[in-house]
Scaffold this motif. Sequence first.
Motif, PDB file in Angstrom:
ATOM      1  N   PRO A   1      54.523  63.887  51.285  1.00  0.00           N
ATOM      2  CA  PRO A   1      55.141  63.651  52.595  1.00  0.00           C
ATOM      3  C   PRO A   1      54.266  64.107  53.761  1.00  0.00           C
ATOM      4  CG  PRO A   1      56.709  64.671  51.092  1.00  0.00           C
ATOM      5  CD  PRO A   1      55.386  64.678  50.391  1.00  0.00           C
ATOM      6  N   ALA A   2      53.429  65.113  53.509  1.00  0.00           N
ATOM      7  CA  ALA A   2      52.591  65.643  54.589  1.00  0.00           C
ATOM      8  C   ALA A   2      51.573  64.621  55.079  1.00  0.00           C
ATOM      9  CB  ALA A   2      51.866  66.896  54.112  1.00  0.00           C
ATOM     10  N   TYR A   3      51.299  63.596  54.226  1.00  0.00           N
ATOM     11  CA  TYR A   3      50.221  62.657  54.570  1.00  0.00           C
ATOM     12  C   TYR A   3      50.730  61.258  54.913  1.00  0.00           C
ATOM     13  CZ  TYR A   3      47.671  66.489  52.470  1.00  0.00           C
ATOM     14  OH  TYR A   3      47.198  67.745  52.171  1.00  0.00           O
ATOM     15  N   LYS A   4      51.994  61.168  55.332  1.00  0.00           N
ATOM     16  CA  LYS A   4      52.552  59.853  55.687  1.00  0.00           C
ATOM     17  C   LYS A   4      51.713  59.154  56.748  1.00  0.00           C
ATOM     18  CE  LYS A   4      57.262  59.511  55.986  1.00  0.00           C
ATOM     19  NZ  LYS A   4      58.631  59.949  56.313  1.00  0.00           N
ATOM     20  N   ASP A   5      51.417  59.892  57.815  1.00  0.00           N
ATOM     21  CA  ASP A   5      50.639  59.310  58.915  1.00  0.00           C
ATOM     22  C   ASP A   5      49.245  58.931  58.448  1.00  0.00           C
ATOM     23  OD1 ASP A   5      52.655  59.505  60.696  1.00  0.00           O
ATOM     24  OD2 ASP A   5      51.985  61.397  61.583  1.00  0.00           O
TER      25      ASP A   5
ATOM     26  N   ALA B   1      55.200  58.848  51.156  1.00  0.00           N
ATOM     27  CA  ALA B   1      55.944  60.111  51.031  1.00  0.00           C
ATOM     28  C   ALA B   1      56.368  60.340  49.593  1.00  0.00           C
ATOM     29  CB  ALA B   1      57.167  60.094  51.946  1.00  0.00           C
TER      30      ALA B   1
ATOM     31  N   GLU C   1      57.006  55.217  53.811  1.00  0.00           N
ATOM     32  CA  GLU C   1      58.030  55.734  52.895  1.00  0.00           C
ATOM     33  C   GLU C   1      57.474  55.879  51.478  1.00  0.00           C
ATOM     34  OE1 GLU C   1      60.844  57.018  53.617  1.00  0.00           O
ATOM     35  OE2 GLU C   1      60.952  56.420  55.725  1.00  0.00           O
TER      36      GLU C   1
END
Lengths: 430, 295
Positions: B261-265, B256, B253
């Motif tokens: 947000p595109a790189y959360k994982d 993000a 969280e």
Amino acid sequence: MHSLSSQRGRNLVLVALFSSALLAGCGSSAGGGSSSTLSIDAFTPLSGPEAVFGPESTSGCLTGIEVINAAGGVLGHQFQCVATDSRGDAADAVPAAQQMLATVPNLVGVVGPSTNEAPSTVPIFEKAHIPMIAQTGDPQYDHANLKYFYRSTPADDINGLAMDVWAYKQKGFRRAAAVFGNDVAGQGVVPNLVRGFQQLGGTVVSNQKLALDQNSYRTEVAQLKAAQPDVIFTELDPQTAATFFGELKEINGLVPVVGDGGTIGYPAWVTAVQGAIGADDMSKFYSGVQILNPDSGPGYDAFAKAVVKIKIKEPSQFLHDPYTTTNYDGIVALALAMTASKSTDPTVFNDYFLKIVNGTTGATTVNTYADGVAALNAGKTVHFVGSAGSIHFDQYHNAALPFEVDTVKSDQSLVRQGIVPSADVTALEQ
Amino acid sequence: MSVLISSIGFGLISAAILAIASVGFTMQFGITSILNLAYADVMTAAAFVAYSLNKAGLDIWVCAGAGALFGAVFSMLLNRFVYAQFARRGTSAVGLVIVSIGIGLIIQYVVVIIWSPNFVSYRLSQGSTVQLGSLVFTTLQLTVIGISVVTMIAVHLVLAYTKLGRAMRATAVNASLARDCGIATNRIVDLAWLISGAMCGLAGVIFAMSIISFTPSSEQGFLVVVIAAAVVGGIGKPYGAMLGALVLGLATELAALVINPAYKDVVAFLLLAIVLLIRPRGILSGLATREEVVA
């Protein structure tokens, strides 16, 4: 108003359609095609994740040859439609294309390729001088100089411009948020969408690139809330969209959402999001912008009569499919180009294709293949306006088409809210 | 600042769901050394069992209980009649992983056959909004956090203060020695799979509630995060999984918010890599050895 339910059957009829296409084409082409039979190849995904696109290409191809053969063929030649499975994969498509070029007799045109296999196969067909009625949405072909490539439906990023026009000019929104997935399909739309909205005078207050299929987007929603958009532009996969918009409703309350053809065109997307935000809010807040589904006009009437005759299961499901209609129009225009040039050699008739479709000064407008042949035989020049209406290809061979904007009722049927004229989109494209 | 505080609150919700799933997963590994990659598929099956009951008109929390019960019984039977049989015949750890992948596929296809591959949603209300300082939760989210906390406390109490917990820890450390000491290890293993399976089923239902609309494949990707949480904390260690869930829930969280947000994982797994570089057996590895908190 169009029903989405008819589109649901596409996956189910895929196998039947493929079989029918083979019966109509492949069976006779490989072994028993006579030398006087000309072949159009539906080079399209018939298997794999992109297989849903196959029926649209093959149905357009089959409908095209239906009217051409019914009118006596081209210069004494009958037509056949051959189906080649590109598998929707850039690597797999290359040997499939090469095998197709080597084995399909008297090949005069290709319906395809679609987005995934276009980068690897367009050069092959271009080198072989085979005209392509392509469906790729890849923006890289927006300004490509290719002689035999014709994109008969607007690119994905052009869909983004149509969303701009609808939101800014027709609905009066001024503060937009772009919420797209971090995948190629989603991000292909964003640059033009953002540029177009700003060019119109609007402000893009948030541009979110979401990691797909997460179990939460609450932080992203909170950021969006802080930006205070009055409209959200989106293309997300169904799972991501359901979670994101469900949480948006929960945290912030919904604001108007404008999706592209990658949302409204897919029943799974509608089902997922409707389940997440409720049918009433879906109807109230969401609208989708997609290529205009044709439903009237003399060219369309001729198409509609022919499509129900082709030997596939549930042919009526393609009655309002813009890909089927534009593929049909492309094949008829190719056949008229052959008649006009008095040649079935692609290097000769290809030069006539744009004249037939775009029209020239003094040309007679025709809406059917039979009328076109009659006019050409009478010594006239013709402008073919087919089932999708008047199509104009630009210097890069990209067609401009109008878009329609729909909302979704609780039974998932579509209600048309308006039309975005192709001229408005083209103006923004400059 | 308010978005930052909100993100921390959202991280707690994510951590709550992740904790239930990862503690269940890590318990299965801790007791029987089986890396059960069919775990997400059992979660999915439980979510759909709950969906059918919810569709029939039952309250969502009753359905969640039914999902937990399904997960418990199914997991216990899965271990007893599949994994244990393979293990008894000398199948290697890698072989058992492959078996679990196969079982997962079978479950997935059966779920598709029974419920179709289409999106479905529970009938439930988010409830009213509750303001806790700068944090805003719905009553549904607070209930999820509450369930998770109660589950974690219950796991702790069972492991630390009951005869069953001691027997489970003994079985985990050395099953044959435990058997020689009079512990009915087969029964203990069954009970461990019942408990972890219940957490698996419960997590499946709550995860499906969290993503709002779901299909038979919606929970597949979550398994990677579940395993990551278990590994960050120290695989096989329930307390480690709790800590791992908290770290990953907050990290994704906050990533993000702070990064993109595109790189959360990417951030979550970068964190995993860093933790494993510093503590190869997870955050609680040393602590676990000293205090015998191995389940």
